[in-house]
Design a protein around this motif. Structure first.
Motif, PDB file in Angstrom:
ATOM      1  N   LEU A   1       1.718  31.902 -45.366  1.00  0.00           N
ATOM      2  CA  LEU A   1       1.696  31.109 -46.601  1.00  0.00           C
ATOM      3  C   LEU A   1       0.465  31.427 -47.441  1.00  0.00           C
ATOM      4  O   LEU A   1       0.539  31.458 -48.676  1.00  0.00           O
ATOM      5  CB  LEU A   1       1.742  29.621 -46.256  1.00  0.00           C
ATOM      6  CG  LEU A   1       3.074  29.114 -45.695  1.00  0.00           C
ATOM      7  CD1 LEU A   1       2.976  27.641 -45.336  1.00  0.00           C
ATOM      8  CD2 LEU A   1       4.214  29.338 -46.692  1.00  0.00           C
ATOM      9  N   ASP A   2      -0.681  31.671 -46.793  1.00  0.00           N
ATOM     10  CA  ASP A   2      -1.881  32.069 -47.540  1.00  0.00           C
ATOM     11  C   ASP A   2      -1.637  33.366 -48.307  1.00  0.00           C
ATOM     12  O   ASP A   2      -2.010  33.491 -49.486  1.00  0.00           O
ATOM     13  CB  ASP A   2      -3.057  32.259 -46.580  1.00  0.00           C
ATOM     14  CG  ASP A   2      -3.710  30.945 -46.183  1.00  0.00           C
ATOM     15  OD1 ASP A   2      -3.321  29.901 -46.755  1.00  0.00           O
ATOM     16  OD2 ASP A   2      -4.601  30.951 -45.312  1.00  0.00           O
TER      17      ASP A   2
ATOM     18  N   MET B   1       5.128  25.735 -50.972  1.00  0.00           N
ATOM     19  CA  MET B   1       4.257  26.528 -50.112  1.00  0.00           C
ATOM     20  C   MET B   1       2.932  25.816 -49.863  1.00  0.00           C
ATOM     21  O   MET B   1       2.388  25.848 -48.752  1.00  0.00           O
ATOM     22  CB  MET B   1       3.996  27.904 -50.734  1.00  0.00           C
ATOM     23  CG  MET B   1       5.157  28.866 -50.641  1.00  0.00           C
ATOM     24  SD  MET B   1       4.667  30.521 -51.157  1.00  0.00           S
ATOM     25  CE  MET B   1       6.252  31.364 -51.100  1.00  0.00           C
TER      26      MET B   1
ATOM     27  N   LEU C   1       1.021  32.794 -51.153  1.00  0.00           N
ATOM     28  CA  LEU C   1       0.404  32.023 -52.239  1.00  0.00           C
ATOM     29  C   LEU C   1      -0.625  32.867 -52.989  1.00  0.00           C
ATOM     30  O   LEU C   1      -0.760  32.755 -54.206  1.00  0.00           O
ATOM     31  CB  LEU C   1      -0.257  30.770 -51.676  1.00  0.00           C
ATOM     32  CG  LEU C   1       0.577  29.488 -51.673  1.00  0.00           C
ATOM     33  CD1 LEU C   1      -0.177  28.362 -50.976  1.00  0.00           C
ATOM     34  CD2 LEU C   1       0.954  29.070 -53.089  1.00  0.00           C
TER      35      LEU C   1
ATOM     36  N   ASN D   1       1.633  24.590 -46.231  1.00  0.00           N
ATOM     37  CA  ASN D   1       0.349  25.072 -45.735  1.00  0.00           C
ATOM     38  C   ASN D   1      -0.497  23.919 -45.211  1.00  0.00           C
ATOM     39  O   ASN D   1      -1.101  23.994 -44.134  1.00  0.00           O
ATOM     40  CB  ASN D   1      -0.389  25.809 -46.858  1.00  0.00           C
ATOM     41  CG  ASN D   1      -1.458  26.748 -46.333  1.00  0.00           C
ATOM     42  OD1 ASN D   1      -2.137  26.449 -45.368  1.00  0.00           O
ATOM     43  ND2 ASN D   1      -1.615  27.878 -46.998  1.00  0.00           N
TER      44      ASN D   1
END
Length: 624
Positions: free
Chosen positions: A120-121, A51, A124, A55
């Motif tokens: 993805l932020d 990830m 994560l 990103n």
């Protein structure tokens, strides 16, 4: 005082509880705080390398989109003007529609990249919050009990706990910083070719706003850190003001006004401090942002003059004006984000500081394995102990023998040192002076994990876990959580089975009112469940600190009769104010002001005619 301090002034507020305020950090100190960022990104990478890599790649692609979009827009405008000049009829529009399609494709790609980055932020962020929360729980379990009884430790713990959630905003900020820097390099190249002075004008316009944000971020961090105890107090007041645990006392004693006034007093002081800072921040922010706007329009005028003189095309005008405006926005964002990143890095330091804390009570490298069967027992040699931060001795000059297979009762008034003594046996603390021997070796020489596994303790203030009845008992030996026969057997030994059988879901019944479907138990019922943990332990040494305080006389007699039978041949420490319980012990240790004053059997101490005999007589008279 620095120029900026003189200019803005320092927010007026008294330092809470006499603590010295944190001084405003210098640029160098803020820069040094960024040393936390690499450690932070190592944690992010360990959370999910795929990830993290994805990103970064998406952000690199996104960095080139703004310049490309502006340039394609320039081409469209220039082509539209050309077509308008030569005439629409008979003109080949294939090139125009091609670049329009390219711009449309770039818009779609930009949206997809943004969505991918945000996804993805978020993912994560959730994974990182879970990972760091687990890390905090694991590390907190390794620290000493005395650290948990220190107010400053709780401030550190509270600040560290706050870093486990929302801290991945720092990851997004740093990656956005790199993304914007790459975009600036692309956009800046175009401006430099056209007029290098525009870049100088750009920096002059945005730097004052950056310095303003930096100053106020420093003040915000200082206030947040210094007011940690007050924020914890506000959280506590919210809890006791609206909780099923405290509702009875709040209603009976009419505490709602007292709690409300106390909450308002602290909250209002905190609000006024933040208000003073926020007003100044807004005022000066407006001034310096106006400078940024002025710089943009000066550059815009220069570009317009070049256009009307036919030195550049209208497409060039839109490209350069758009580039300058985007550069100004990005540069402001980068500078202000730097201040925010360094601030977040400072907050992150709280998390790393907590993880860097180490326990003082540990196993030595050559630790002895705990004996499979205790041979001689414990020997206290002139043991003294005082809690950290106080000069008062909780125990002093304590010397006695606690023999293998013996049941020892501790008697004394509240504060005599009974519970402290049991904590020393379990090595939750180490003596301040003297030593404790087990089978001839200092207790510190044994493997700490083996020692703790060999000792079962049920304190008077045991935790009422808001979990199922089965889990509440299995806590005594959590490794056997799935061993239902052992859990049931332990419940039968502690008489908790008589409580659990009446529950709607029996062993799967949620206890406590915190969660839906939970059932609250009486104090005596909770104690039977807690006692089940001691039997679950199968320990060589059992410590029961006021284990039957909430039980009636009959229930207490039944519990201790069973306890005496089930612990035959094992060591046990009993703390109780009821002499009907105490007399069941092999020997009785009487403590006063942390010192031993009498030790012997029930009959020996009665014959001695001392403190124990007096207390026994007073209690016996109450039943006559």
């Amino acid at each position: 005082m620095s120029f900026w301090s003189k200019l803005f002034g320092t927010p007026s507020h008294s330092t809470p509880r006499g603590r010295r305020p944190i001084e405003s950090l210098t640029f160098k100190e803020r820069w040094e705080a960024l040393n936390n960022v690499p450690k932070f990104f190592r944690l992010i990478w360990q959370t999910s390398p795929s990830m993290m890599l994805g990103n970064v790649i998406l952000r690199l692609l996104k960095a080139g989109v703004p310049l490309t979009m502006l340039y394609v827009g320039k081409l469209i405008i220039d082509e539209v003007i050309r077509v308008a000049q030569v005439g629409f009829e008979g003109t080949d529009l294939q090139y125009l529609w091609t670049i329009v399609a390219i711009e449309f494709g770039l818009a779609l790609m930009s949206d997809l990249l943004n969505r991918g980055i945000n996804l993805l932020d978020a993912l994560l962020g959730d994974l990182f919050a879970n990972k760091t929360s687990v890390q905090l729980i694991e590390h907190a379990a390794q620290l000493d009990l005395q650290q948990f009884e220190d107010a400053e430790f709780y401030d550190k713990l509270e600040r560290a706990r706050r870093q486990t959630t929302g801290r991945t905003v720092l990851m997004s900020q740093v990656l956005s910083q790199l993304q914007d820097l790459i975009t600036i390099l692309f956009l800046g190249a175009g401006l430099v070719v056209f007029n290098p002075w525009l870049i100088v004008l750009l920096f002059v316009a945005v730097i004052p706003a950056f310095l303003s944000e930096t100053y106020f971020n420093e003040k915000s961090y200082s206030i947040t850190r210094n007011w940690t105890p007050e924020r914890r107090e506000l959280d506590y007041l919210r809890y006791i003001g609206a909780s099923d645990i405290t509702a009875k006392e709040v209603k009976i004693f009419g505490l709602e006004k007292f709690l409300r006034n106390r909450f308002e007093a602290v909250a209002d002081r905190y609000y006024e401090v933040n208000k003073a800072l926020s007003v100044k921040r807004a005022a000066w922010g407006s001034v310096f942002n106006s400078l940024g706007n002025a710089g943009y329009y000066i550059a815009y005028i220069v570009i317009i003059l070049q256009t009307v003189k036919n030195l550049i095309s209208v497409g060039d005008l839109t490209f350069l004006a758009g580039s300058f405006n985007r550069l100004r926005t990005l540069l402001q964002s980068i500078l202000s984000r730097f201040s925010s990143i360094s601030q977040n890095a400072l907050y992150l330091q709280d998390f790393f500081d907590f993880l860097d804390m180490q326990p003082t009570i540990t196993s030595s490298k050559q630790a002895l394995p705990f004996p499979e069967e205790i041979q001689t027992g414990f020997v206290f040699e002139n043991v003294g102990f005082k809690y950290p931060g106080t000069e008062i001795w909780a125990l002093r000059h304590l010397s006695f023998t606690f023999k293998a297979g013996e049941k020892l009762a501790l008697v004394g008034e509240n504060g005599a040192g009974k519970t402290t003594l049991t904590k020393l046996i379990a090595r939750l603390y180490d003596p301040s002076e003297g030593r404790i021997l087990l089978d001839g070796h200092d207790l510190k020489d044994y493997d700490l994990k083996g020692l703790r596994e060999a000792i079962g303790v049920i304190f008077q203030d045991f935790v009422r876990f808001q979990m199922t009845a089965s889990e509440n008992i299995a806590i005594g030996k959590i490794d056997e959580l799935e061993d239902q026969p052992t859990i049931v057997h332990s419940a039968e030994q502690s008489l908790a089975d008589t409580v659990i059988e009446k529950l709607p879901a029996q062993y799967e019944q949620m206890l406590g009112r915190r969660f839906k479907g939970g059932v609250e138990l009486s104090g005596g019922e909770w104690q039977k469940v807690a006692l089940g943990r001691a039997y679950m332990r199968k320990a060589q040494v059992l410590i029961l600190d006021e284990p039957t305080a909430a039980l009636d006389a009959r229930a207490e007699f039944e519990v201790f009769q069973r306890f005496a039978d089930l612990t035959a041949g094992k060591m046990a420490v009993l703390i109780s104010h009821r002499f009907s319980t105490v007399r069941m012990a092999d020997r009785i240790l009487v403590l006063q002001n942390g010192q031993k004053i009498e030790l012997g059997t029930h009959e020996e101490l009665l014959d001695l005619g001392g403190s124990y005999s007096e207390l026994f007589g007073l209690q016996a008279a109450g039943y006559q």
